[in-house]
Design an enzyme around this catalytic site. Structure first.
Site, PDB file in Angstrom:
ATOM      1  N   GLY A  99       0.792  -1.205   0.000  1.00 20.47           N
ATOM      2  CA  GLY A  99       0.000   0.000   0.000  1.00 20.47           C
ATOM      3  C   GLY A  99       0.829   1.262   0.000  1.00 20.47           C
ATOM      4  O   GLY A  99       0.284   2.373   0.007  1.00 20.47           O
ATOM      5  N   ASP A 100       2.148   1.110  -0.007  1.00 21.36           N
ATOM      6  CA  ASP A 100       3.044   2.264  -0.022  1.00 21.36           C
ATOM      7  C   ASP A 100       4.287   1.873  -0.805  1.00 21.36           C
ATOM      8  O   ASP A 100       4.181   1.325  -1.889  1.00 21.36           O
ATOM      9  CB  ASP A 100       3.372   2.678   1.423  1.00 21.36           C
ATOM     10  CG  ASP A 100       3.801   4.137   1.536  1.00 21.36           C
ATOM     11  OD1 ASP A 100       4.296   4.686   0.546  1.00 21.36           O
ATOM     12  OD2 ASP A 100       3.663   4.718   2.629  1.00 21.36           O
ATOM     13  N   ASP A 101       5.470   2.130  -0.279  1.00 24.87           N
ATOM     14  CA  ASP A 101       6.701   1.798  -0.997  1.00 24.87           C
ATOM     15  C   ASP A 101       6.921   0.288  -1.006  1.00 24.87           C
ATOM     16  O   ASP A 101       6.814  -0.372   0.031  1.00 24.87           O
ATOM     17  CB  ASP A 101       7.903   2.469  -0.325  1.00 24.87           C
ATOM     18  CG  ASP A 101       7.782   3.981  -0.303  1.00 24.87           C
ATOM     19  OD1 ASP A 101       7.406   4.553  -1.336  1.00 24.87           O
ATOM     20  OD2 ASP A 101       8.070   4.583   0.746  1.00 24.87           O
TER      21      ASP A 101
END
Length: 559
Positions: free
Chosen positions: A389-391
């Protein structure tokens, strides 16, 4: 599969996924047909692929030629042994292949031979007897000085009463094979998904750590659902998750003790002050391995994400794995899912290998970074599959003036120091907002004590051999006005960009070159296809490069 006539079998296609790893190895494809006479003629046909100088096998036989019976009941241990023994006599005359036809072929262990192919036909099933299962060993050659454990944990019954536990794994580097191996069940572990194993993990690590300096120790988590709160690892220690083993993070927030913020951040990431402990932790360790036969660590994230979204947390969420001030670290062949926040966080560490792991989180989950090496050196990340959901991967070094003390590597004003000599290659990306993103305007600060005159130097960033599908933009490259990012090199990149109102390339305050890039890059990264044949990549023999493997085995009577 349809049959045109009852006595004929349709030719099956073998799809062989082949990794070419060494020079002088060629790829050959071939097939060999066999006819049986006597009454109605039956044609056996196999298509297969062959690699290497010997090419297609000259001698081919079926297991049935050696008395094999594929009824799922009759033992074929002797048939496999006889087949390999006979075929091994002719393998030096252009190789041999043993075909296991459709059926269920019960067998004990058996060996293979030189210049030999074992071919399993469609609907062929080799069944391991209850006496001893066949070990399938997947091994990754990783780092110098790091012990690697990969393989199976299995059981067998002998004489109706005795039950044997067996562990097979490989080791590399000075750590070698672990001298002491135990199962979580030896310390009262219960894998029912309900019983807490926090005490069992603590007792296991405490006891094994007493003998780890005498040849190392390994804790095996067998198949099951193992509910637990946070626990620590030890020096010269391997945590091995068997196939179908799942470590479940407890939902009881009282088991997640509050610990100090990282010194390079000055405070928690989610909130000021401390942070919740991490599920699996190591502090100031040497030679630590987390691996397995693709077992799973499940953070059971729902309550954490809900509390975070509702702003109900007073402290920063913990991570699935955090290793601080550690060296000679291997994390491989496991799956991580549903982390409360970041998944893998080696911090203030060195000689770290993360290889062949899978990380899964919904793309809308909050801050579920995949792998975040932080203020660390000699880190190698390879062959990983990450949905986040991010990096997916983020190189970190703390926050502003706190991170400067640990060689700051962030790129915004107020963080200073430098980011240089970054080399990335061989990436396959799917469903991304950007293929490449660099920014000098990443504006988060822990407090108002940062120095606005601390301007970072960003230079010599290379990307090579990248394929991306379903992306919104090829790149968003934003340097700092008056301090552009320089020395950017992009080579052999293909990006499939979906229709969007956004620009395909968005470049400001950057300088560099490119070659063989699709879509055509921005003017600040001009193409020189005749001049640029590659981007720089270090040729040094780094400390994290691969070493030879040692095969290890362990077995004991099950308590």
């Amino acid at each position: 599969m349809e049959h045109s006539q009852p006595i004929f079998r349709v030719l099956m296609i073998l799809v062989l996924w082949t990794v070419v790893t060494a020079a002088f190895i060629g790829i050959a494809e071939g097939h060999r047909h066999h006819r049986r006479a006597g009454g109605a003629t039956e044609l056996e046909a196999f298509h297969y692929a062959a690699a290497g100088a010997r090419g297609c096998r000259a001698h081919v036989a079926s297991l049935t030629d050696f008395g094999g019976v594929g009824d799922g009941v009759t033992s074929n241990t002797a048939a496999f042994a006889v087949a390999v023994a006979n075929l091994s006599k002719v393998v030096y005359d252009d190789g041999a292949m043993l075909v296991v036809p459709a059926g269920r072929w019960l067998t004990g262990p058996f060996n293979l031979a030189d210049h030999f192919t074992l071919f399993l036909d469609h609907d062929a099933v080799i069944l391991a007897t209850q006496v001893l299962m066949i070990l399938v060993l997947w091994t990754v050659v990783t780092a110098a000085y790091i012990g690697i454990a990969e393989g199976h944990h299995h059981h067998r019954r002998a004489g109706g009463a005795a039950e044997l536990e067996a562990f097979h794994y490989a080791a590399a580097g000075a750590g070698g094979c672990r001298a002491h191996v135990a199962s979580l069940t030896d310390f009262g572990g219960v894998g029912d998904g309900v019983t807490s194993n926090t005490a069992a993990f603590a007792a296991a690590v405490a006891n094994l750590s007493k003998v780890a300096y005498d040849g190392g120790a390994m804790l095996v988590v067998p198949a099951g659902q193992w509910l637990t709160g946070p626990f620590n690892l030890a020096d010269h220690f391997t945590l091995f998750l068997d196939h179908d083993a799942v470590i479940l993070a407890t939902q009881d927030i009282n088991e997640w003790l509050i610990i100090d913020p990282l010194p390079s951040y000055g405070r928690g990431r989610d909130a000021a002050g401390g942070r919740y402990s991490n599920l699996i932790m190591g502090y100031n360790l040497t030679d630590v391995v987390i691996t397995g036969n693709n077992g799973t660590i499940d953070g059971q994230r729902e309550s954490w994400w809900k509390m975070f979204g509702n702003k109900e947390l007073n402290y920063t969420r913990g991570y699935l794995i955090e290793l601080m001030y550690c060296k000679q670290v291997l994390i491989s062949n496991i799956t991580l899912v549903n982390s409360p926040s970041w998944n893998v966080h080696p911090v203030y560490s060195s000689h770290v290998i993360v290889s062949g792991i899978t990380i899964l989180a919904p793309v809308n989950s909050p801050n579920t970074d995949g792998i975040d090496p932080d203020s660390s050196s000699n880190v190698r990340i390879e062959d990983c599959y990450i949905v986040s959901g991010d990096d997916c991967i983020a190189i970190k070094s703390g926050w502003d003036e706190y991170g400067i003390a640990f060689n700051m590597i962030k790129t915004t004003i107020g963080r200073g120091a430098y980011v240089k000599d970054i080399f990335v290659r061989r990436m396959n990306l799917h469903t991304m907002k950007w293929v490449f993103w660099m920014t000098g305007t990443y504006g988060q600060h822990p407090d108002d004590k940062f120095d606005p005159k601390a301007i970072p130097v960003v230079q010599n960033i290379s990307y090579s051999n990248v394929v991306a599908e379903n992306v919104t933009m090829a790149a968003k490259l934003e340097g700092i006005p008056g301090a552009p990012f320089t020395g950017i090199c992009i080579y052999n990149v293909t990006a499939e960009v979906v229709k969007s109102k956004k620009p395909i390339w968005n470049c400001t305050d950057v300088e560099g070159v490119s070659s063989h890039v699709t879509p055509t890059p921005c003017a600040q990264i001009p193409e020189y296809p005749d001049r640029i044949t590659h981007c720089p990549f270090p040729e040094d023999d780094l400390p994290v490069n691969g070493v030879g493997l040692e095969e290890c085995a362990y077995q004991r009577a099950k308590p």
